[in-house]
Design a protein around this motif. Structure first.
Motif, mmCIF file in Angstrom:
data_model
loop_
_atom_site.group_PDB
_atom_site.id
_atom_site.type_symbol
_atom_site.label_atom_id
_atom_site.label_comp_id
_atom_site.label_asym_id
_atom_site.label_seq_id
_atom_site.Cartn_x
_atom_site.Cartn_y
_atom_site.Cartn_z
ATOM 1 N N LEU A 1 0.852 -1.188 0.000
ATOM 2 C CA LEU A 1 0.000 0.000 0.000
ATOM 3 C C LEU A 1 0.883 1.232 0.000
ATOM 4 N N TYR A 2 0.555 2.176 -0.877
ATOM 5 C CA TYR A 2 1.141 3.514 -0.818
ATOM 6 C C TYR A 2 -0.030 4.486 -0.765
ATOM 7 N N GLY A 3 -0.258 5.058 0.425
ATOM 8 C CA GLY A 3 -1.424 5.902 0.593
ATOM 9 C C GLY A 3 -1.088 7.277 1.122
ATOM 10 N N SER A 4 -2.102 8.079 1.310
ATOM 11 C CA SER A 4 -1.902 9.470 1.738
ATOM 12 C C SER A 4 -1.454 9.567 3.188
ATOM 13 N N LYS A 5 -1.753 8.514 4.008
ATOM 14 C CA LYS A 5 -1.378 8.568 5.415
ATOM 15 C C LYS A 5 -0.651 7.320 5.903
ATOM 16 N N SER A 6 -0.499 6.345 5.045
ATOM 17 C CA SER A 6 0.236 5.142 5.446
ATOM 18 C C SER A 6 0.725 4.391 4.219
ATOM 19 N N SER A 7 1.781 3.620 4.420
ATOM 20 C CA SER A 7 2.332 2.755 3.384
ATOM 21 C C SER A 7 2.833 1.488 4.060
ATOM 22 N N TYR A 8 2.794 0.392 3.327
ATOM 23 C CA TYR A 8 3.327 -0.828 3.918
ATOM 24 C C TYR A 8 3.692 -1.855 2.867
ATOM 25 N N TYR B 1 2.091 8.284 8.652
ATOM 26 C CA TYR B 1 2.494 9.690 8.617
ATOM 27 C C TYR B 1 1.251 10.557 8.456
ATOM 28 N N PRO B 2 1.297 11.804 8.949
ATOM 29 C CA PRO B 2 0.135 12.693 8.807
ATOM 30 C C PRO B 2 -0.217 12.973 7.362
ATOM 31 N N SER B 3 0.812 13.116 6.498
ATOM 32 C CA SER B 3 0.608 13.389 5.080
ATOM 33 C C SER B 3 1.888 13.065 4.335
#
Length: 584
Positions: free
Chosen positions: A365-372, A393-395
């Motif tokens: 996942l690569y998202g606006s508030k988290s990635s994994y 992360y906040p952003s």
């Protein structure tokens, strides 16, 4: 109607039609055979039209139309099927924007008498076989050559007025396209401006269900756009669940690609100029949403080169890629404006730089508030990374503005990282230790860390593989990424190294020339504080003897360092060693 079924009568009608058309357009026309099966069927065999330059405009072996002639009289076009076999068309546009078929349109043009009446067009089955099409455009200096072996589709909805179309199935087998474009003299193409008072066009919408492409060969060479591109495809299959062009939403049940070779070359452009853009209006952002339930890519090769970019002497060159033998099996791939996610069950590839992935599977996942990267297994020829990496992360912007706020949950299980492969991705590290002195080292890592970057908990960490150094520790680290001011609270269960390794790890000049380190070192104990001011309880076993130290070192003020602690030596060669900068 009965007489029109007789071949002799059909031949008379055909001759009358040819004479009528030739009388209207004043160029040769021929039709070998005409079959009329009222009320719908029309078949033309061996038809030929010549343009005003005595060149072939269109030639075909067979055209079969299932068309409602009675509805055509009322201005409505209902075509149930179109079959076209062994047909060639040659279209030209001159520098005055006149096509070589315009004279035919003008010959049959009529002045509309009722502007309120409407007409409809409906299409059904379309079947094309062995089609050749050539287009020469003097304005864009483009030559297009197309050869099509087979194309079939079914058009369920064809609404021109509302820009609404439904094409459930598209099948193409054997398509060859060649596009060649010369450079334009004024380096621009005139685009007609839209009328200010014209009504906006309705949103375009098309419904697709299945697309099957086989034996595709496309080449595009343009001196105008300074680009050459090629694609050779053996087979592609797409199964759509939803294709909403207006809402920019695409949902695909399955995507299968077999034997794809792509090549994109951006030619060197010495005189490129950035075109001025109208800043008075901004285009709406493109916010496509794409979901693919199942993806299978087999034997995909892709080359990309930008001749305008400066070549990279070492490592991977993202402006000069040569990716080979790419294979991918994935599920639930999602792409939106702020999210990329999916589950990769299998992936492998190679690049000419030496970068290679032998095996990869992970949920990502690569998202606006988290990635994994979860359930991670990444294997290269010399490296292996597995388990998980989770970031919060906040952003996205905050990751650069305030990296300390990044939350980390990472677990590496029996992983190894080859320095050679790190240097492929980051060649600038080659002149920095430990890479400079150990370019062929393989770092073995096993560890688990969690918390924010500025407040990390090291639940377990062990590393080895760089020279003869091994380290194993637990504890906490506060204040990263500012290493100079970060505070460490570490319990060191093992630190085994050599003088040669330590000199390679620390920056040059850190250890004065008059200090001789033991050849072999084994250190255990605890460390609390910063790199310049810390409390330590350490036990040392070395080739120069044993020592222990319990106390505080404060080296924040150069020339006024403070040492406060107990130092014990056992069979220690104090004549050769000065440890921690302390003179015993």
């Amino acid at each position: 109607i009965l007489l029109l079924q007789i071949p002799a009568i059909q031949n008379v009608v055909k001759n009358k039609a040819v004479s009528f058309i030739e009388g209207k357009i004043h160029t040769p026309v021929s039709i070998d055979k005409l079959e009329i099966g009222l009320p719908k069927k029309i078949v033309l065999s061996g038809f030929y039209f010549q343009d005003q330059d005595n060149d072939t405009l269109i030639y075909g072996k067979r055209l079969a139309l299932d068309i409602s002639l009675f509805k055509l009289i009322n201005g409505d076009t209902e075509i149930n099927s179109i079959e076209l076999d062994e047909t060639q068309a040659y279209i030209k546009r001159d520098k005055d924007s006149v096509f070589n078929f315009d004279y035919i349109i003008e010959a049959f043009a009529t002045t509309p008498t009722d502007t309120t009446s409407t007409s409809t067009i409906s299409l059904g089955d379309i079947d094309l076989n062995k089609i050749k099409f050539k287009f020469e455009d003097a304005i864009t200096k483009t030559d297009l050559n197309l050869q099509l072996e087979h194309f079939d589709t079914y058009v369920e909805t064809f609404d021109l007025e509302n820009m609404n179309y439904s094409v459930p199935n598209i099948n193409i087998d054997g398509l060859t396209v060649r596009v060649d474009q010369a450079a334009l003299e004024n380096n621009s193409i005139a685009i007609p401006s839209e009328e200010k008072n014209s009504e906006p066009a309705p949103p375009f919408n098309i419904n697709l269900e299945n697309i099957d492409l086989s034996n595709i060969d496309i080449k595009f060479n343009s001196l105008q756009s300074k680009m050459n591109a090629e694609i050779a495809l053996n087979k592609l299959s797409l199964d759509f669940e939803d294709f909403n062009f207006a809402d920019q939403n695409v949902v695909i049940n399955s995507l299968d690609v077999n034997d794809l070779n792509g090549d994109v070359l951006l030619l060197k452009n010495e005189t490129s100029k950035v075109a001025k853009q109208d800043s008075t209006s901004a285009a709406a952002p493109i916010l496509w949403k794409l979901k693919i339930a199942e993806t299978n890519l087999n034997s995909v090769n892709f080359r990309f080169k930008d001749e305008n970019a400066k070549p990279v002497p070492d490592g991977i060159d993202y402006m000069d890629l040569d990716l080979t033998n790419m294979n991918l099996e994935a599920k639930d791939l999602v792409y939106t404006a702020d999210t990329i996610s999916g589950s990769i069950s299998s992936f492998n590839m190679k690049d000419k730089s030496g970068l290679a992935i032998k095996s990869l599977h992970t949920d990502f996942l690569y998202g606006s508030k988290s990635s994994y990267l979860k359930d991670l297994y990444l294997e290269t020829p010399k490296s292996l990374i597995r388990e998980k990496i989770i970031l919060g992360y906040p952003s996205i912007e905050s990751m650069q503005e305030n990296p300390g706020s990044i939350e980390i949950n990472a677990n590496f299980v029996e992983s190894k990282i080859a320095f050679q492969e790190i240097l492929i991705l980051a060649p600038d590290l080659k002149n920095t230790n430990p890479f400079k002195s150990n370019p062929n080292a393989v770092l073995y890592v096993d560890g688990k860390i969690s918390g924010k970057l500025d407040d990390l908990k090291v639940e377990q960490f062990s590393a080895s593989g760089i020279g003869n150094t091994r380290v194993s520790a637990t504890g906490t680290i506060k204040g990263l990424p500012d290493v100079e001011n970060a505070r460490f609270h570490l319990n060191i269960s093992e630190f085994t190294s050599t003088a040669q390794d330590i000199k390679q790890f620390v920056p040059e000049g850190t250890i004065p020339n008059n200090i001789t380190l033991p050849e072999r070192i084994n250190l255990k104990g605890s460390f609390a504080g910063s790199m310049q001011n810390f409390n330590a309880d350490l036990n040392l076993k070395s080739s120069s003897g044993d020592a222990s130290f319990n106390g505080n070192l404060d080296m924040r003020t150069k020339g006024n360092e403070i040492y406060d602690g107990n130092l014990k030596l056992s069979n220690f060669d104090v004549g050769r060693v000065i440890l921690f900068g302390i003179v015993p």
